[in-house]
Design a protein around this motif. Sequence first.
Motif, PDB file in Angstrom:
ATOM      1  N   THR A 146       0.810  -1.220   0.000  1.00  0.00           N
ATOM      2  CA  THR A 146       0.000   0.000   0.000  1.00  0.00           C
ATOM      3  C   THR A 146       0.838   1.263   0.000  1.00  0.00           C
ATOM      4  OG1 THR A 146      -0.097   0.023   2.422  1.00  0.00           O
ATOM      5  CG2 THR A 146      -1.803  -1.209   1.259  1.00  0.00           C
ATOM      6  N   LEU A 177      -1.961  -3.807   7.359  1.00  0.00           N
ATOM      7  CA  LEU A 177      -2.975  -2.759   7.364  1.00  0.00           C
ATOM      8  C   LEU A 177      -4.340  -3.407   7.528  1.00  0.00           C
ATOM      9  CD1 LEU A 177      -3.157   0.328   7.030  1.00  0.00           C
ATOM     10  CD2 LEU A 177      -3.665  -0.051   4.635  1.00  0.00           C
ATOM     11  N   LEU A 178      -5.018  -3.085   8.643  1.00  0.00           N
ATOM     12  CA  LEU A 178      -6.361  -3.595   8.925  1.00  0.00           C
ATOM     13  C   LEU A 178      -7.376  -2.555   8.477  1.00  0.00           C
ATOM     14  CD1 LEU A 178      -8.042  -5.894  10.166  1.00  0.00           C
ATOM     15  CD2 LEU A 178      -7.950  -4.665  12.344  1.00  0.00           C
ATOM     16  N   HIS A 179      -8.168  -2.895   7.481  1.00  0.00           N
ATOM     17  CA  HIS A 179      -9.142  -1.976   6.888  1.00  0.00           C
ATOM     18  C   HIS A 179     -10.528  -2.325   7.420  1.00  0.00           C
ATOM     19  CE1 HIS A 179     -10.591   0.757   3.708  1.00  0.00           C
ATOM     20  NE2 HIS A 179     -11.616  -0.078   3.623  1.00  0.00           N
ATOM     21  N   SER A 204     -14.607  -1.242   7.259  1.00  0.00           N
ATOM     22  CA  SER A 204     -15.613  -0.529   6.476  1.00  0.00           C
ATOM     23  C   SER A 204     -16.945  -0.599   7.203  1.00  0.00           C
ATOM     24  CB  SER A 204     -15.737  -1.148   5.081  1.00  0.00           C
ATOM     25  OG  SER A 204     -16.732  -0.506   4.329  1.00  0.00           O
ATOM     26  N   TRP A 241      -4.061   5.055  10.436  1.00  0.00           N
ATOM     27  CA  TRP A 241      -3.240   5.160   9.237  1.00  0.00           C
ATOM     28  C   TRP A 241      -3.915   5.994   8.156  1.00  0.00           C
ATOM     29  CZ3 TRP A 241       1.591   4.285   7.737  1.00  0.00           C
ATOM     30  CH2 TRP A 241       1.875   4.199   6.366  1.00  0.00           C
ATOM     31  N   ASP A 242      -5.186   5.733   7.913  1.00  0.00           N
ATOM     32  CA  ASP A 242      -5.902   6.449   6.869  1.00  0.00           C
ATOM     33  C   ASP A 242      -7.389   6.399   7.195  1.00  0.00           C
ATOM     34  OD1 ASP A 242      -6.429   7.912   4.665  1.00  0.00           O
ATOM     35  OD2 ASP A 242      -5.695   6.451   3.188  1.00  0.00           O
ATOM     36  N   ARG A 243      -8.120   7.338   6.601  1.00  0.00           N
ATOM     37  CA  ARG A 243      -9.552   7.430   6.875  1.00  0.00           C
ATOM     38  C   ARG A 243     -10.259   7.945   5.634  1.00  0.00           C
ATOM     39  NH1 ARG A 243     -11.190  11.207  11.699  1.00  0.00           N
ATOM     40  NH2 ARG A 243     -10.475   9.418  12.910  1.00  0.00           N
ATOM     41  N   TRP A 246     -14.809   4.413   6.109  1.00  0.00           N
ATOM     42  CA  TRP A 246     -13.797   3.398   6.376  1.00  0.00           C
ATOM     43  C   TRP A 246     -12.622   4.023   7.098  1.00  0.00           C
ATOM     44  CZ3 TRP A 246      -9.072   4.456   4.231  1.00  0.00           C
ATOM     45  CH2 TRP A 246      -9.044   5.328   3.140  1.00  0.00           C
ATOM     46  N   THR A 247     -11.904   3.174   7.822  1.00  0.00           N
ATOM     47  CA  THR A 247     -10.722   3.571   8.585  1.00  0.00           C
ATOM     48  C   THR A 247      -9.726   2.429   8.535  1.00  0.00           C
ATOM     49  OG1 THR A 247     -12.070   4.927  10.056  1.00  0.00           O
ATOM     50  CG2 THR A 247      -9.861   4.384  10.814  1.00  0.00           C
ATOM     51  N   SER A 248      -8.446   2.776   8.469  1.00  0.00           N
ATOM     52  CA  SER A 248      -7.365   1.785   8.427  1.00  0.00           C
ATOM     53  C   SER A 248      -6.419   2.024   9.582  1.00  0.00           C
ATOM     54  CB  SER A 248      -6.602   1.866   7.099  1.00  0.00           C
ATOM     55  OG  SER A 248      -7.469   1.627   6.006  1.00  0.00           O
TER      56      SER A 248
END
Length: 580
Positions: free
Chosen positions: A385, A411-413, A415, A489-491, A495-497
Amino acid sequence: MAQPFPYTYYSCDCYDSKITPNPSKRASQPPPADDEDERTFDPRNPRSNYSLYPLEHLLYCEDCQQIRCQRCVIEETLNWFCPSCLFEVPSSVIKSDGNRCTRNCYNCPVCTSPMTVNSLENPADPSSSGGPWILACPYCHWSTVEIGIEFEKHTGITSQLTRIGNGGKAIPTPKERDKERERRKELETMKKDRDVLSGSEDSPTTDRGRDDGPPSHDDIFSNLSAFYKSQIASQTPSNPFSPHEINFSSPSSFSRIMNLYSSTTSKKQKREKPAPMREAASVLEGLIIHDPSEDAAAIERIKKEGWSSTLSSTQKFAQPIPTIRFDSELRPIASLLCTKRGKRCRSCRHILSKPESKITSTRYKIKLLALNHILRLSLRALSTTTIQPGTPSPLAFDYNNLKSGIPTHFLLHLSNPLFDPIRVTLATPSTTPGKIQSRVTILCPQFEVGANTDVWDDALSSSLSPIKKPTSIGPDGQPQTSIEAGKIWDRGRNWTSVIIEVIPGFVGGIGFSVGKSDPEDELDEDEDVLEIPIFVRLEFEADVNAEERGLGDSRGERGAREKREEAFWTVVGVGRIAKM
């Protein structure tokens, strides 16, 4: 593993049934070491195989607010239909005629393909009806001509087939069988009286009951059915309201039997035992007597015609009479009926899925899928990623070759399918269960996931803007992204990671004896697979719709919100640890 890495399974708590120990052994057993609420989910436990499902295979009960698997639901049949002619069959016909199509739908007894009705009309001498007609298989070209059956009409095949046997012989109707049975019983009674007068002691059981050969399967069933009906009629009590006389054909016999043992009266009444039902004693009553000559004739036929004339086990079991042996005894098989079924929750009887009653429709009126109510988790390697534009793509991450002792970031995604924002709390044991213990750390265990709103809301909202991740240049000259504990990590919109740090354990090294054949030290199948149990807890506020839940106005005003909590276990399959 059947599913490639990485994968995510969801656990249904129906498998963990609380078994109450025996009261005599309860005092001798020591108390449990830890509380049940503090126990972690063990994916290595054999019982876990009956609780882990993909999210797509699960349903959701809105009343219980729980995941429902295939063992948590009750199926109910809505209607019956034939898959060949798509004709709906009433339930009354099912009880009387069975679960077979009663029209012209038949399958080939050789290859199970649908058969068609064809005409054997001679073009030189056409008839007004266009017949005779036969059933033919368009795939293997088997037809009813091979067993000597032809039909007069192209409709009502079932009614015609019940009157024609193999070879064109006529099959008697049930009324004709009853008349023939009564006639033979009278002849048998007269013969028995003559034998008594003449002093003969011949047993009536030695009579075959038919001069032209052994009775057919339908004759035996008809005789046995009539015998049981006569026995039940003879056991009918003179006073049906008497608690001591039991009627075997009455549906309330069980309750009457229970009343015999639950009576609290002090005065003991005389209890009369019902006379036992006797067994069949002759062929006319359904008794089957083995005839060795039939087996000898079958052996001689096999010697003459070979194994090609015999049937396979699949062909025999598909026939209405599974005791047949040769291909000349085959008969067309009526199509099995299919059903449309609905599913209800086993706890509250709430409808979980209900298809439309129309036969040709594949839609559902109600279908509560878990993927529309439960957070979706997915895992992937972080190295796949962090590819920046203009940089060469790295090699694909090998999930089947995890390096032991080397920290790896995944990376745990997550949703969110709901229309409300939720607060998520993740928990996992510090070391995975099993012989190979790997260390797992979730860098951000608590965070929020946005609601599943319109896509344009994400563009107009400034609070859900993507998080900017600082980058740095690594020793190999490639850009790297820094990882910080406690931060996501990301949003995105819904969804959020987050980052999970995994240190795989050692296979064949630390913790295992090398060079010894101790069975306790040997790894079982798939013991080198790294599976992480993750406990997911959700908190969110949802609208209270009292009218849809059938509670009237007792739940408050329209537009009110209530706080809900849900928790479940998941198992994330990371990969396979490589041997050292």
